[in-house]
Design an enzyme around this catalytic site. Structure first.
Site, PDB file in Angstrom:
ATOM      1  N   ASP A   1       4.919   0.312  -3.626  1.00  0.00           N
ATOM      2  CA  ASP A   1       6.176   0.109  -2.891  1.00  0.00           C
ATOM      3  C   ASP A   1       6.044   0.452  -1.404  1.00  0.00           C
ATOM      4  O   ASP A   1       6.644  -0.221  -0.560  1.00  0.00           O
ATOM      5  CB  ASP A   1       7.292   0.992  -3.472  1.00  0.00           C
TER       6      ASP A   1
HETATM    7  P1  NAP Z   1       4.406   3.122  -6.658  1.00  0.00           P
HETATM    8  O1  NAP Z   1       5.117   2.095  -5.881  1.00  0.00           O
HETATM    9  O2  NAP Z   1       5.131   3.834  -7.719  1.00  0.00           O
HETATM   10  O3  NAP Z   1       3.088   2.404  -7.261  1.00  0.00           O
HETATM   11  C1  NAP Z   1       2.113   3.136  -7.908  1.00  0.00           C
HETATM   12  C2  NAP Z   1       1.036   2.167  -8.344  1.00  0.00           C
HETATM   13  O4  NAP Z   1      -0.038   2.952  -8.817  1.00  0.00           O
HETATM   14  C3  NAP Z   1       1.460   1.256  -9.471  1.00  0.00           C
HETATM   15  O5  NAP Z   1       1.728  -0.044  -9.000  1.00  0.00           O
HETATM   16  C4  NAP Z   1       0.286   1.317 -10.453  1.00  0.00           C
HETATM   17  O6  NAP Z   1      -0.204  -0.001 -10.674  1.00  0.00           O
HETATM   18  C5  NAP Z   1      -0.759   2.141  -9.724  1.00  0.00           C
HETATM   19  N1  NAP Z   1      -1.491   3.043 -10.622  1.00  0.00           N
HETATM   20  C6  NAP Z   1      -1.014   3.787 -11.639  1.00  0.00           C
HETATM   21  N2  NAP Z   1      -2.014   4.447 -12.238  1.00  0.00           N
HETATM   22  C7  NAP Z   1      -3.156   4.112 -11.589  1.00  0.00           C
HETATM   23  C8  NAP Z   1      -4.514   4.475 -11.743  1.00  0.00           C
HETATM   24  N3  NAP Z   1      -4.934   5.323 -12.714  1.00  0.00           N
HETATM   25  N4  NAP Z   1      -5.423   3.954 -10.874  1.00  0.00           N
HETATM   26  C9  NAP Z   1      -5.032   3.092  -9.917  1.00  0.00           C
HETATM   27  N5  NAP Z   1      -3.747   2.722  -9.716  1.00  0.00           N
HETATM   28  C10 NAP Z   1      -2.822   3.224 -10.546  1.00  0.00           C
HETATM   29  O7  NAP Z   1       3.791   4.255  -5.705  1.00  0.00           O
HETATM   30  P2  NAP Z   1       4.004   4.522  -4.154  1.00  0.00           P
HETATM   31  O8  NAP Z   1       3.556   3.348  -3.360  1.00  0.00           O
HETATM   32  O9  NAP Z   1       3.392   5.855  -3.932  1.00  0.00           O
HETATM   33  O10 NAP Z   1       5.570   4.575  -3.973  1.00  0.00           O
HETATM   34  C11 NAP Z   1       6.358   5.688  -4.391  1.00  0.00           C
HETATM   35  C12 NAP Z   1       7.652   5.190  -4.995  1.00  0.00           C
HETATM   36  O11 NAP Z   1       8.354   6.300  -5.558  1.00  0.00           O
HETATM   37  C13 NAP Z   1       8.573   4.560  -3.960  1.00  0.00           C
HETATM   38  O12 NAP Z   1       9.317   3.519  -4.542  1.00  0.00           O
HETATM   39  C14 NAP Z   1       9.499   5.710  -3.604  1.00  0.00           C
HETATM   40  O13 NAP Z   1      10.752   5.277  -3.084  1.00  0.00           O
HETATM   41  C15 NAP Z   1       9.647   6.351  -4.974  1.00  0.00           C
HETATM   42  N6  NAP Z   1      10.116   7.731  -4.797  1.00  0.00           N
HETATM   43  C16 NAP Z   1       9.304   8.641  -4.242  1.00  0.00           C
HETATM   44  C17 NAP Z   1       9.801   9.909  -3.978  1.00  0.00           C
HETATM   45  C18 NAP Z   1       8.973  10.950  -3.298  1.00  0.00           C
HETATM   46  O14 NAP Z   1       9.542  11.973  -2.942  1.00  0.00           O
HETATM   47  N7  NAP Z   1       7.685  10.736  -3.109  1.00  0.00           N
HETATM   48  C19 NAP Z   1      11.107  10.223  -4.323  1.00  0.00           C
HETATM   49  C20 NAP Z   1      11.892   9.237  -4.916  1.00  0.00           C
HETATM   50  C21 NAP Z   1      11.382   7.989  -5.165  1.00  0.00           C
HETATM   51  P3  NAP Z   1      -1.021  -0.348 -12.014  1.00  0.00           P
HETATM   52  O15 NAP Z   1      -0.133   0.021 -13.140  1.00  0.00           O
HETATM   53  O16 NAP Z   1      -1.299  -1.809 -11.892  1.00  0.00           O
HETATM   54  O17 NAP Z   1      -2.272   0.484 -11.977  1.00  0.00           O
END
Ligand code: NAP
Length: 461
Positions: free
Chosen positions: A388
């Site tokens: 994301d």
């Molecule tokens: P993300 O959008 O959740 O994507 C994580 C990706 O990691 C997934 O598409 C997954 O794809 C891949 N993945 C999972 N396991 C894996 C592995 N073993 N090896 C390689 N890839 C792997 O992560 P992000 O880009 O860090 O975004 C964070 C999200 O969380 C945002 O939408 C944000 O708004 C939300 N959020 C974060 C917080 C915070 O405080 N950090 C708070 C609220 C909401 P595959 O399944 O294809 O592997």
């Protein structure tokens, strides 16, 4: 209260403020934690000395049991489960304030039969309300994140009017409690409504917004503690509660801003329900794959690299092998940095903690605002389990649920490699158009396993 106790409380409060300030920087965060713990130790000692009626043996036994449980779980918990643990902490913080307020109420009304001062009775009501909401709200947040109940928003017709009616009933019962402090029925009504409201306000919020809710509940637990400080006439509890309340609300605001959501929008819930894939109705994305050997060769030929870590890096626990990749690149005089998005992962600072654990120096971690202009001049971006936070739909697609969220401009680099297991979506549940861009190559597989292979190839070159 003796002067010595007052001074001890003042020192504790200063240590709390300094501790929180030091948490601001990864470098000083551990020291900040220690200072705050020292502040709490001084506050507990001063309180025990001041209130001599309690049994030291019982208190000591409780501290030992509580500390042992905390130590066990803190050592055992996986980094990816940290939000669940924080949810439980908040819940128990709320329960503690709730219980202290009630025991104080029953002690005063049933045992001593004294009339309670207005400020105290209001503090008891506030503490019961916020503590009760925090307790049950946090338990629901924990159950949602832990998968015990569905992470999707649970909504029903008339939900918001029902919440409003319950809140107004609480206010009415609270007013009557101020008038007739000894009526046990009223206090039971206050208890039940606050516990029910905690459940009803959190169930409509989707799993994707749970970290924001947890941060908000953290703030509530601080406010409940602050109200309890007024009941017990304890200055240090008022200061500590206010600090937690204020820092929790600031963190909530930062998270909402980084996700381009308003707090009201998060609290009204339903985000997870409306999520639709940006590319679901359009043509499916065609991607180009890259293998381990080619990836290693690419790394060998570039002069600048930015790594974008995301939640998948935490799942794969790939931070240590990424440090090895960095060492291989630095041997080749490649400029190597990390781009840190404020909400990458599942909690604020998630990526910083993991990379620090792998001994990656803090000055390599560059915040989004500072690094975003560097992407167009970067030869290679390696996205490790992020989705994301690099999705250009946030910039280009007004229909996307994440439209408007600030993102890392990884797509603007000359070449982008994405390490993930499949075409799986990220937290927001939307497809990522970047994967189909001409400069983007997919390195499929678990991040730790594939990058370990890339590093081995590079070592042999
Ligand atoms: P993300 O959008 O959740 O994507 C994580 C990706 O990691 C997934 O598409 C997954 O794809 C891949 N993945 C999972 N396991 C894996 C592995 N073993 N090896 C390689 N890839 C792997 O992560 P992000 O880009 O860090 O975004 C964070 C999200 O969380 C945002 O939408 C944000 O708004 C939300 N959020 C974060 C917080 C915070 O405080 N950090 C708070 C609220 C909401 P595959 O399944 O294809 O592997």
């Amino acid at each position: 209260m003796s002067i010595a106790i007052q001074i001890a409380y003042l020192i504790s409060s200063i240590l709390f403020v300094l501790g929180i300030k030091m948490l601001n920087k990864t470098k000083s965060a551990r020291q900040g934690n220690r200072l705050s713990a020292l502040g709490m130790f001084i506050a507990i000692l001063a309180t025990l000395v001041q209130i001599q009626v309690i049994s030291f043996v019982e208190i000591f036994a409780c501290i030992v049991v509580g500390a042992a449980i905390g130590l066990y779980y803190a050592n055992k918990v996986e980094m990816t489960k940290m939000p669940e643990m924080v949810a439980l902490f908040n819940g128990f913080g709320g329960l503690a304030s709730f219980s202290v307020a009630l025991s104080d109420y029953f002690l005063r009304t049933n045992v001593n039969l004294e009339s309670i001062e207005l400020v105290t009775v209001i503090s008891i009501i506030v503490s019961v309300f916020i503590g009760g909401v925090t307790f049950t709200g946090s338990i629901i947040a924990f159950l949602k994140l832990n998968g015990n109940i569905s992470g999707s928003p649970i909504t029903f017709k008339g939900q918001h009017p029902l919440n409003l009616a319950l809140f107004l009933s609480f206010l009415t019962a609270a007013t009557f409690t101020v008038i007739d402090q000894t009526d046990p029925v009223l206090i039971i009504v206050l208890i039940v409504i606050s516990l029910v409201l905690g459940v009803l306000t959190v169930i409509p919020i989707g799993g994707a917004d749970m970290p924001v809710v947890i941060s908000l509940l953290n703030s509530y637990s601080g406010m409940a503690a602050c109200a309890t400080g007024f009941i017990l006439n304890n200055n240090v509890l008022i200061v500590a509660g206010s600090l937690v309340g204020a820092s929790g609300i600031i963190l909530t605001q930062i998270m909402c801003k980084a996700m381009n959501r308003s707090l009201v929008n998060v609290l009204l819930g339903g985000f997870g329900q409306t999520v639709s894939s940006a590319g679901e109705d359009g043509p499916s994305i065609t991607v180009k794959e890259i293998g381990v050997e080619e990836t290693a060769m690419l790394f060998d030929s570039v002069s600048s690299v930015i790594v974008v870590p995301g939640y998948g890096m935490a799942v794969a626990q790939a931070q240590h092998v990424i440090r090895e990749l960095m060492e291989q690149c630095e041997k080749r005089n490649i400029d190597f940095k990390f781009a840190i998005h404020p909400v990458a992962g599942r909690m604020p600072g998630h990526m910083n903690v993991l990379l620090a654990e792998a001994n990656i120096s803090y000055d390599k971690l560059i915040e989004m605002e500072s690094i975003n202009d560097e992407f167009p001049n970067t030869d290679l971006v390696l996205i490790v389990g992020a989705n994301d936070v690099v999705n250009p739909a946030a910039r280009n697609n007004p229909q996307s649920p994440i439209y408007g969220m600030p993102i890392l401009n990884a797509d603007k680099a000359r070449t982008v490699i994405v390490s993930k297991r499949s075409m799986g979506k990220g937290y927001a549940g939307v497809e990522n158009e970047l994967f189909g861009y001409p400069n983007c190559l997919m390195l499929f597989g678990d991040a730790k396993q594939t990058i370990t292979k890339v590093v081995s190839e590079m070592k042999e070159m």
